[in-house]
Design a protein around this motif. Structure first.
Motif, PDB file in Angstrom:
ATOM      1  N   LYS A 257       9.987   4.563  -4.184  1.00  0.00           N
ATOM      2  CA  LYS A 257       9.163   3.242  -3.210  1.00  0.00           C
ATOM      3  C   LYS A 257       9.788   2.985  -1.886  1.00  0.00           C
ATOM      4  CE  LYS A 257       6.595   1.754  -7.191  1.00  0.00           C
ATOM      5  NZ  LYS A 257       7.081   1.894  -8.718  1.00  0.00           N
TER       6      LYS A 257
ATOM      7  N   ASN B 265      11.667   5.556 -10.033  1.00  0.00           N
ATOM      8  CA  ASN B 265      10.428   5.170  -9.530  1.00  0.00           C
ATOM      9  C   ASN B 265      10.822   3.375  -8.185  1.00  0.00           C
ATOM     10  OD1 ASN B 265       9.173   6.451 -11.188  1.00  0.00           O
ATOM     11  ND2 ASN B 265       9.127   4.894 -12.644  1.00  0.00           N
TER      12      ASN B 265
ATOM     13  N   LEU C 128       8.896  -5.347  -5.079  1.00  0.00           N
ATOM     14  CA  LEU C 128       8.291  -4.351  -5.672  1.00  0.00           C
ATOM     15  C   LEU C 128       9.870  -4.597  -7.006  1.00  0.00           C
ATOM     16  CD1 LEU C 128       9.209  -1.431  -2.953  1.00  0.00           C
ATOM     17  CD2 LEU C 128       7.233  -1.845  -4.867  1.00  0.00           C
TER      18      LEU C 128
ATOM     19  N   ASP D 288      -3.556   5.841  -4.394  1.00  0.00           N
ATOM     20  CA  ASP D 288      -2.785   4.767  -4.207  1.00  0.00           C
ATOM     21  C   ASP D 288      -2.759   4.225  -3.167  1.00  0.00           C
ATOM     22  OD1 ASP D 288      -0.102   3.677  -6.373  1.00  0.00           O
ATOM     23  OD2 ASP D 288      -1.482   2.663  -5.536  1.00  0.00           O
TER      24      ASP D 288
ATOM     25  N   THR E 240       0.067   1.847  -2.456  1.00  0.00           N
ATOM     26  CA  THR E 240       1.754   2.137  -2.717  1.00  0.00           C
ATOM     27  C   THR E 240       1.484   2.700  -0.942  1.00  0.00           C
ATOM     28  OG1 THR E 240       1.249   3.815  -4.358  1.00  0.00           O
ATOM     29  CG2 THR E 240       3.034   4.667  -2.596  1.00  0.00           C
TER      30      THR E 240
ATOM     31  N   ALA F 118       4.834   0.391   1.641  1.00  0.00           N
ATOM     32  CA  ALA F 118       5.068   0.959   2.344  1.00  0.00           C
ATOM     33  C   ALA F 118       5.474   0.396   3.793  1.00  0.00           C
ATOM     34  CB  ALA F 118       5.130   2.649   2.140  1.00  0.00           C
TER      35      ALA F 118
ATOM     36  N   ARG G  67       9.252  -6.107   0.858  1.00  0.00           N
ATOM     37  CA  ARG G  67       9.138  -4.624   0.106  1.00  0.00           C
ATOM     38  C   ARG G  67      10.171  -4.672  -1.186  1.00  0.00           C
ATOM     39  NH1 ARG G  67       9.308  -0.480   3.826  1.00  0.00           N
ATOM     40  NH2 ARG G  67      11.486   0.369   2.622  1.00  0.00           N
TER      41      ARG G  67
ATOM     42  N   ALA H 128       9.966   7.638   0.188  1.00  0.00           N
ATOM     43  CA  ALA H 128       9.030   7.719   0.288  1.00  0.00           C
ATOM     44  C   ALA H 128       9.191   9.336   0.434  1.00  0.00           C
ATOM     45  CB  ALA H 128       8.602   7.081   1.565  1.00  0.00           C
TER      46      ALA H 128
END
Length: 193
Positions: free
Chosen positions: A32, A28, A141, A123, A126, A130, A137, A35
């Motif tokens: 992120k 996950n 995260l 989402d 998200t 990004a 970021r 991408a």
């Protein structure tokens, strides 16, 4: 084929017990960061290979997830640096027919593509994440999505806790701006009454 020694079998068992439960969280986080599913899979695979290779240096019973995230983040940074130093390579013979077909059609597919994907995006957070600069970021995260403490993030990224707090504050503010602009574009207004 050579049989594994008792030590190798024990290492493999310990690795499976300590490390494998964190595989989904690693993937996950890699998604992120990159991408891109293929890049995320490659990054996780690279992380797992390094983790297994250096598992003897890991102190069992400590924060395995933090150790893995640090390996993943360092691998991501190293891969990014390596790729960014290489010039882009294109085989003109392979792209010439594609280029000619696009040039002759004179269609603007990028607007159509962005409209199509924009409508499909479920989402919005998200997308806003990004668009944040990488340093912000990553901290957002790790803290808000993955639930790491400031100290754990500081250790993973090898920066002072004050820097983590600053990046988190600025990242959250940038994210707030991104989401407010998105909401305004979609017709949502804040009631100031």
């Amino acid at each position: 084929m050579d049989e594994m020694t008792r030590e190798e079998l024990q290492k493999q068992e310990d690795f499976n017990d300590e490390i494998l439960p964190h595989l989904d969280a690693l993937f996950n986080f890699a998604m992120k960061l990159t991408a891109n599913m293929n890049d995320a899979e490659d990054l996780v695979q690279d992380t797992m290979v390094k983790a297994y290779r250096f598992f003897n240096s890991y102190e069992q019973g400590t924060n395995a997830k933090g150790w893995l995230f640090r390996i993943l983040k360092n691998s991501y940074i190293n891969n990014y640096r390596k790729v960014s130093k290489q010039p882009q390579k294109v085989d003109y013979d392979e792209i010439e027919p594609f280029y000619e077909s696009i040039r002759s059609e004179q269609s603007n597919t990028t607007d159509m593509e962005s409209n199509m994907y924009g409508e499909m995006m479920d989402d919005d957070i998200t997308g806003a994440l990004a668009r944040l600069p990488e340093d912000f970021r990553t901290v957002v995260l790790l803290c808000d999505v993955e639930g790491f403490s400031y100290e754990e993030i500081a250790n993973m990224l090898d920066v002072p806790i004050g820097t983590i707090r600053s990046r988190l504050h600025r990242g959250r503010n940038l994210l707030k701006v991104e989401l407010l602009e998105y909401a305004t574009r979609r017709g949502y207004n804040r009631d100031d009454d």
